[in-house]
Scaffold this motif. Sequence first.
Motif, short mmCIF file in Angstrom:
data_model
loop_
_atom_site.label_atom_id
_atom_site.label_comp_id
_atom_site.label_asym_id
_atom_site.label_seq_id
_atom_site.Cartn_x
_atom_site.Cartn_y
_atom_site.Cartn_z
N TYR A 88 0.82 -1.21 0.00
CA TYR A 88 0.00 0.00 0.00
C TYR A 88 0.86 1.26 0.00
CZ TYR A 88 -4.80 -1.59 0.12
OH TYR A 88 -6.02 -2.10 -0.24
N ALA A 89 2.00 1.21 0.65
CA ALA A 89 2.89 2.37 0.64
C ALA A 89 3.40 2.64 -0.77
CB ALA A 89 4.05 2.14 1.60
N ILE A 90 3.76 1.58 -1.49
CA ILE A 90 4.21 1.73 -2.88
C ILE A 90 3.07 2.24 -3.75
CG2 ILE A 90 5.05 0.47 -4.90
CD1 ILE A 90 6.54 -1.38 -2.94
N ALA A 91 1.87 1.70 -3.53
CA ALA A 91 0.70 2.16 -4.29
C ALA A 91 0.41 3.63 -4.02
CB ALA A 91 -0.51 1.30 -3.95
N ALA A 92 0.59 4.06 -2.77
CA ALA A 92 0.38 5.47 -2.43
C ALA A 92 1.38 6.36 -3.15
CB ALA A 92 0.47 5.67 -0.92
N LEU A 93 2.63 5.90 -3.25
CA LEU A 93 3.64 6.66 -3.99
C LEU A 93 3.25 6.77 -5.46
CD1 LEU A 93 6.95 5.22 -2.46
CD2 LEU A 93 5.97 7.49 -2.09
N ALA A 94 2.72 5.68 -6.02
CA ALA A 94 2.26 5.72 -7.41
C ALA A 94 1.08 6.68 -7.56
CB ALA A 94 1.87 4.31 -7.86
N PHE A 95 0.19 6.68 -6.58
CA PHE A 95 -0.96 7.59 -6.60
C PHE A 95 -0.49 9.04 -6.59
CE2 PHE A 95 -4.00 10.19 -4.20
CZ PHE A 95 -5.15 10.03 -4.97
N TRP A 96 0.46 9.34 -5.70
CA TRP A 96 0.99 10.71 -5.62
C TRP A 96 1.69 11.12 -6.92
CZ3 TRP A 96 3.12 9.26 -0.21
CH2 TRP A 96 2.11 9.47 0.75
N PHE A 97 2.43 10.18 -7.51
CA PHE A 97 3.12 10.49 -8.76
C PHE A 97 2.11 10.85 -9.85
CE2 PHE A 97 4.64 9.07 -12.93
CZ PHE A 97 5.79 9.86 -13.05
N MET A 98 1.07 10.03 -9.99
CA MET A 98 0.05 10.31 -11.00
C MET A 98 -0.70 11.61 -10.70
SD MET A 98 0.37 8.04 -13.24
CE MET A 98 1.09 6.42 -13.48
N LEU A 99 -0.91 11.87 -9.41
CA LEU A 99 -1.60 13.10 -9.02
C LEU A 99 -0.84 14.33 -9.48
CD1 LEU A 99 -3.68 14.76 -7.33
CD2 LEU A 99 -2.19 14.38 -5.36
N PHE A 100 0.46 14.37 -9.18
CA PHE A 100 1.24 15.55 -9.52
C PHE A 100 1.72 15.55 -10.97
CE2 PHE A 100 1.50 15.53 -4.89
CZ PHE A 100 1.27 16.87 -4.61
N ARG A 101 1.72 14.38 -11.59
CA ARG A 101 2.13 14.31 -13.00
C ARG A 101 1.00 14.73 -13.93
NH1 ARG A 101 3.03 14.68 -17.46
NH2 ARG A 101 4.40 13.50 -18.85
N PHE A 102 -0.22 14.27 -13.65
CA PHE A 102 -1.34 14.52 -14.57
C PHE A 102 -2.41 15.44 -13.99
CE2 PHE A 102 0.35 10.31 -15.79
CZ PHE A 102 0.74 10.62 -17.09
N GLY A 103 -2.39 15.66 -12.68
CA GLY A 103 -3.29 16.63 -12.07
C GLY A 103 -4.76 16.25 -12.17
N PHE A 104 -5.59 17.27 -12.38
CA PHE A 104 -7.03 17.09 -12.45
C PHE A 104 -7.52 17.33 -13.87
CE2 PHE A 104 -6.03 18.17 -8.11
CZ PHE A 104 -6.82 17.31 -7.37
N GLU A 105 -8.48 16.53 -14.28
CA GLU A 105 -9.02 16.69 -15.63
C GLU A 105 -9.89 17.93 -15.74
OE1 GLU A 105 -11.00 13.07 -16.55
OE2 GLU A 105 -9.14 11.91 -16.76
N SER A 106 -10.59 18.26 -14.66
CA SER A 106 -11.47 19.43 -14.70
C SER A 106 -11.86 19.81 -13.28
CB SER A 106 -12.74 19.14 -15.52
OG SER A 106 -13.51 18.12 -14.89
N MET A 107 -12.35 21.03 -13.13
CA MET A 107 -12.93 21.48 -11.87
C MET A 107 -14.15 22.33 -12.21
SD MET A 107 -11.25 23.31 -8.51
CE MET A 107 -10.98 24.94 -9.22
N GLN A 108 -15.32 21.81 -11.88
CA GLN A 108 -16.57 22.49 -12.19
C GLN A 108 -17.22 22.99 -10.90
OE1 GLN A 108 -18.86 19.54 -14.27
NE2 GLN A 108 -17.84 19.93 -16.23
N VAL A 109 -17.82 24.14 -10.99
CA VAL A 109 -18.49 24.75 -9.84
C VAL A 109 -19.99 24.67 -10.03
CG1 VAL A 109 -18.76 26.83 -8.45
CG2 VAL A 109 -16.56 26.33 -9.52
N THR A 110 -20.68 24.12 -9.03
CA THR A 110 -22.14 24.09 -9.03
C THR A 110 -22.63 24.86 -7.81
OG1 THR A 110 -22.31 22.05 -7.73
CG2 THR A 110 -22.08 21.81 -10.12
N TYR A 111 -23.92 24.93 -7.64
CA TYR A 111 -24.48 25.70 -6.53
C TYR A 111 -24.06 25.13 -5.18
CZ TYR A 111 -27.86 28.28 -3.71
OH TYR A 111 -28.44 29.09 -2.78
N PHE A 112 -23.98 23.79 -5.08
CA PHE A 112 -23.67 23.15 -3.81
C PHE A 112 -22.23 22.62 -3.71
CE2 PHE A 112 -28.29 22.86 -3.44
CZ PHE A 112 -28.49 23.11 -2.10
N SER A 113 -21.50 22.58 -4.81
CA SER A 113 -20.24 21.86 -4.73
C SER A 113 -19.22 22.37 -5.74
CB SER A 113 -20.47 20.36 -4.98
OG SER A 113 -20.91 20.15 -6.31
#
Length: 261
Positions: free
Chosen positions: A130-155
């Motif tokens: 799980y520690a190795i998987a978390a490192l992979a998760f962090w790498f993908m997070l900072f490498r590819f970021g977020f696909e989009s960020m949409q704003v709605t009335y509640f969220s």
Amino acid sequence: MSEKNTFLCATLEYIVGDTMLSGLLLTMIISWLIAFFGVLQFWLYIKNQDYKLHSSVSQSFSLLWLSIGGILFFTGLNHLCVWLVWTDGAYAMLYIAQTILGLTLVLGCWHLMGRLFHSLRALSFVMWVYAIAALAFWFMLFRFGFESMQVTYFSVQAALNHPARIIYTVMFAPLFGIVLYGLVRSLRTFALRQSLEDPRLRFELLSGLSLLVLALAGTMDELSLTYDWATAIARLCTLVGAMLAYFAIAGLRVPTEELVV
């Protein structure tokens, strides 16, 4: 400012205007209430050292909900940045929250696998995975970021990149199965005893229920399976889970002389 941020900023100014959306304010407050209960249960755990059942299971459970509180605290800050039309700050809060999420999955592994495995070697092996998987998760997070960020009335709907979502799902699925297994086992024990006087059984039931609520509502929120008002409902469910976690920790306050070693 990037083209994506410029477009998002213009969208936020159009949606938010000069006043904060009351729905988004509600979701932000709920997020911070979850963070409050996450900190409160941890404070209760460390405060009453002489009046609780000591175990790595209860310790990891308390740390797990503390990290959940951290995620929701920065998620609430993300909503605040959206209100201020500060897109860089909004994205920064998302990155911090998702970074804590990787740690939370490792803590979830420690807690749930600790219940399942009695062998320290087996637990250590799974923790390393799980520690190795978390490192992979962090790498993908900072490498590819977020696909989009949409704003709605509640969220604020932030779509994590596809590789990171796959890693999250692979890490989450076994933990969810263990939550269900542990809760069913606790319910069977309760059905046989017809009593919650045993603090260990009480802790297992309440902690299991809190994690089940968190797993269902939190994952729907994380994977953007909810939208607008449904996100606020999911966040309310997570708040219920945080309150159950507090009661689970509070139930461990048993005088030492009453414990059976």
